[in-house]
Design a protein around this motif. Structure first.
Motif, PDB file in Angstrom:
ATOM      1  N   SER A 140       0.820  -1.212   0.000  1.00  0.00           N
ATOM      2  CA  SER A 140       0.000   0.000   0.000  1.00  0.00           C
ATOM      3  C   SER A 140       0.854   1.261   0.000  1.00  0.00           C
ATOM      4  O   SER A 140       0.524   2.247  -0.667  1.00  0.00           O
ATOM      5  CB  SER A 140      -0.949  -0.003   1.207  1.00  0.00           C
ATOM      6  OG  SER A 140      -0.241  -0.140   2.416  1.00  0.00           O
ATOM      7  N   ILE A 141       1.981   1.259   0.730  1.00  0.00           N
ATOM      8  CA  ILE A 141       2.855   2.433   0.751  1.00  0.00           C
ATOM      9  C   ILE A 141       3.435   2.699  -0.640  1.00  0.00           C
ATOM     10  O   ILE A 141       3.418   3.827  -1.140  1.00  0.00           O
ATOM     11  CB  ILE A 141       3.998   2.243   1.763  1.00  0.00           C
ATOM     12  CG1 ILE A 141       3.480   2.436   3.189  1.00  0.00           C
ATOM     13  CG2 ILE A 141       5.123   3.253   1.513  1.00  0.00           C
ATOM     14  CD1 ILE A 141       4.560   2.330   4.240  1.00  0.00           C
ATOM     15  N   SER A 155      -5.739   9.208 -10.749  1.00  0.00           N
ATOM     16  CA  SER A 155      -4.782   8.552  -9.869  1.00  0.00           C
ATOM     17  C   SER A 155      -4.893   9.099  -8.454  1.00  0.00           C
ATOM     18  O   SER A 155      -4.620   8.396  -7.491  1.00  0.00           O
ATOM     19  CB  SER A 155      -3.359   8.725 -10.400  1.00  0.00           C
ATOM     20  OG  SER A 155      -2.945  10.073 -10.347  1.00  0.00           O
ATOM     21  N   GLN A 156      -5.291  10.381  -8.301  1.00  0.00           N
ATOM     22  CA  GLN A 156      -5.518  10.919  -6.971  1.00  0.00           C
ATOM     23  C   GLN A 156      -6.641  10.158  -6.285  1.00  0.00           C
ATOM     24  O   GLN A 156      -6.561   9.867  -5.092  1.00  0.00           O
ATOM     25  CB  GLN A 156      -5.858  12.409  -7.046  1.00  0.00           C
ATOM     26  CG  GLN A 156      -4.665  13.298  -7.358  1.00  0.00           C
ATOM     27  CD  GLN A 156      -5.054  14.761  -7.471  1.00  0.00           C
ATOM     28  OE1 GLN A 156      -6.184  15.139  -7.157  1.00  0.00           O
ATOM     29  NE2 GLN A 156      -4.122  15.570  -7.905  1.00  0.00           N
ATOM     30  N   PHE A 171      -8.056   5.840  -2.059  1.00  0.00           N
ATOM     31  CA  PHE A 171      -8.466   4.500  -1.644  1.00  0.00           C
ATOM     32  C   PHE A 171      -7.275   3.695  -1.133  1.00  0.00           C
ATOM     33  O   PHE A 171      -7.414   2.887  -0.201  1.00  0.00           O
ATOM     34  CB  PHE A 171      -9.161   3.781  -2.795  1.00  0.00           C
ATOM     35  CG  PHE A 171     -10.554   4.260  -3.050  1.00  0.00           C
ATOM     36  CD1 PHE A 171     -11.593   3.924  -2.192  1.00  0.00           C
ATOM     37  CD2 PHE A 171     -10.840   5.075  -4.136  1.00  0.00           C
ATOM     38  CE1 PHE A 171     -12.885   4.373  -2.417  1.00  0.00           C
ATOM     39  CE2 PHE A 171     -12.130   5.533  -4.371  1.00  0.00           C
ATOM     40  CZ  PHE A 171     -13.153   5.183  -3.504  1.00  0.00           C
ATOM     41  N   ALA A 172      -6.087   3.908  -1.732  1.00  0.00           N
ATOM     42  CA  ALA A 172      -4.899   3.229  -1.231  1.00  0.00           C
ATOM     43  C   ALA A 172      -4.570   3.700   0.183  1.00  0.00           C
ATOM     44  O   ALA A 172      -4.219   2.902   1.049  1.00  0.00           O
ATOM     45  CB  ALA A 172      -3.714   3.487  -2.169  1.00  0.00           C
ATOM     46  N   THR A 173      -4.695   5.006   0.424  1.00  0.00           N
ATOM     47  CA  THR A 173      -4.460   5.535   1.759  1.00  0.00           C
ATOM     48  C   THR A 173      -5.498   5.014   2.741  1.00  0.00           C
ATOM     49  O   THR A 173      -5.174   4.698   3.893  1.00  0.00           O
ATOM     50  CB  THR A 173      -4.496   7.074   1.745  1.00  0.00           C
ATOM     51  OG1 THR A 173      -3.583   7.559   0.760  1.00  0.00           O
ATOM     52  CG2 THR A 173      -4.115   7.643   3.105  1.00  0.00           C
ATOM     53  N   LEU A 174      -6.738   4.905   2.290  1.00  0.00           N
ATOM     54  CA  LEU A 174      -7.789   4.362   3.149  1.00  0.00           C
ATOM     55  C   LEU A 174      -7.490   2.920   3.518  1.00  0.00           C
ATOM     56  O   LEU A 174      -7.663   2.512   4.680  1.00  0.00           O
ATOM     57  CB  LEU A 174      -9.137   4.464   2.429  1.00  0.00           C
ATOM     58  CG  LEU A 174     -10.376   4.033   3.214  1.00  0.00           C
ATOM     59  CD1 LEU A 174     -10.521   4.856   4.482  1.00  0.00           C
ATOM     60  CD2 LEU A 174     -11.621   4.173   2.340  1.00  0.00           C
ATOM     61  N   PHE A 175      -7.019   2.150   2.550  1.00  0.00           N
ATOM     62  CA  PHE A 175      -6.640   0.768   2.858  1.00  0.00           C
ATOM     63  C   PHE A 175      -5.479   0.736   3.823  1.00  0.00           C
ATOM     64  O   PHE A 175      -5.446  -0.073   4.758  1.00  0.00           O
ATOM     65  CB  PHE A 175      -6.264   0.029   1.571  1.00  0.00           C
ATOM     66  CG  PHE A 175      -5.792  -1.374   1.820  1.00  0.00           C
ATOM     67  CD1 PHE A 175      -6.712  -2.385   2.041  1.00  0.00           C
ATOM     68  CD2 PHE A 175      -4.435  -1.675   1.846  1.00  0.00           C
ATOM     69  CE1 PHE A 175      -6.280  -3.683   2.283  1.00  0.00           C
ATOM     70  CE2 PHE A 175      -4.002  -2.964   2.091  1.00  0.00           C
ATOM     71  CZ  PHE A 175      -4.922  -3.978   2.304  1.00  0.00           C
TER      72      PHE A 175
END
Length: 312
Positions: free
Chosen positions: A257-258, A270-271, A276-280
């Motif tokens: 995820s990082i 992509s933002q 969603f990646a940050t939320l995960f």
């Protein structure tokens, strides 16, 4: 809506998912129970590792600290995000944004180092089983965790990057294209002047805090893989896999995820993926980590059954 209408005194607007109100309702309905599960799951792991006599090995000592870090990650932003998802007010004060960014950087740095320490624990368990009790003495375990917390890398990163990010000229801009005060989003929003020096410094810290521990993890698992290849017994290989599988899954979730978050191009789609990646990263991993260790580990399951029996 213009910047002047959206701005608040000494604060920012966390735009989040406000451009899609229906999605906000779905996210609230999904993330509220997930946050409750994350808090209950990690709190349970901490209590079991501290109180159960069968979970007093170094691995569970490190696991309790990992669960505490996951609690810090999710609690630093998820409650605020849930409030923002349910109401029109999406503001955060300048001080609150600074604290959130500092906490995010500090806890992230500590978790990178702790995962490297846990990889060494798995190396000792597989490659040096006869010397495991000597290599991972209780005093050494405490010093390794203290080094992860007090090495200064996470605090140094937060102490340097948070002020540099927050004092960048913003030309009256207050709208952060994210649901939390995350450094790339803040730099993109706030920088009226050339921010390449700040971005290069952030990259240097990322190499030191993220890639160096990852390299140590890969070295540990390289030795583990070599040891497993030398094993003649299929049962021994399966035991080694079970010993390492939970930690490998957690490392994959965390670093996957990082890396995904910080390698996104700068366009709007992509933002959205980055949100969603940050939320995960902040919620999905804290939910999954206790489940991974509980479902894959017989000792944790036995401790859960024992604790359930005591309550009855």
């Amino acid at each position: 809506m213009g910047e002047s209408n959206d701005s608040v005194e000494d604060g920012f607007i966390l735009v989040g998912f406000s451009d899609r109100p229906q999605l906000e309702m779905v996210l609230f309905a999904v993330n509220l129970p997930l946050y409750v599960v994350a808090v209950l799951g990690n709190s349970t792991i901490i209590l079991l590792c501290v109180l159960d006599p069968g979970l007093q090995s170094p691995m569970y000592f490190f696991l309790a600290h990992l669960s505490f870090l996951d609690l810090c990650f999710s609690t630093s932003c998820i409650p605020q995000m849930l409030v923002h998802l349910r109401g029109p007010a999406k503001t955060i004060s300048f001080a609150g944004c600074t604290v959130q960014l500092s906490a995010f950087l500090t806890v992230g740095g500590v978790e990178c180092l702790l995962l490297a320490v846990m990889a060494y624990d798995r190396y000792a368990a597989v490659c040096r089983p006869l010397h495991y009790a000597v290599l991972l003495r209780p005093g050494l375990c405490s010093r390794l965790v203290a080094a992860a917390w007090g090495s200064g890398l996470g605090l140094l990163n937060a102490g340097v990057m948070s002020p540099l990010t927050m004092v960048l000229p913003r030309c009256g801009r207050r709208r952060v294209p994210h649901f939390l005060c995350e450094m790339p989003a803040l730099i993109k929003m706030m920088a009226c002047a050339d921010a390449r020096a700040v971005e290069m410094l952030a990259f240097a810290f990322a190499v030191l805090i993220v890639l160096l521990p990852l390299a140590l993890i890969l070295v540990s698992y390289g030795h583990i893989a070599a040891a497993v290849r030398r094993m003649r017994s299929a049962a021994g290989r399966w035991k080694a896999f079970n010993t390492c599988s939970s930690h490998l899954a957690v490392v994959s979730l965390f670093y996957g995820s990082i890396i995904y978050m910080y390698m996104q191009p700068g366009n709007s789609s992509s933002q959205d993926r980055g949100k969603f990646a940050t939320l995960f990263y902040n919620l999905g991993a804290p939910v999954l980590n206790p489940l991974i260790y509980a479902l894959r580990n017989q000792e944790v399951r036995a401790a859960l059954r024992k604790a359930s029996g005591r309550r009855r």
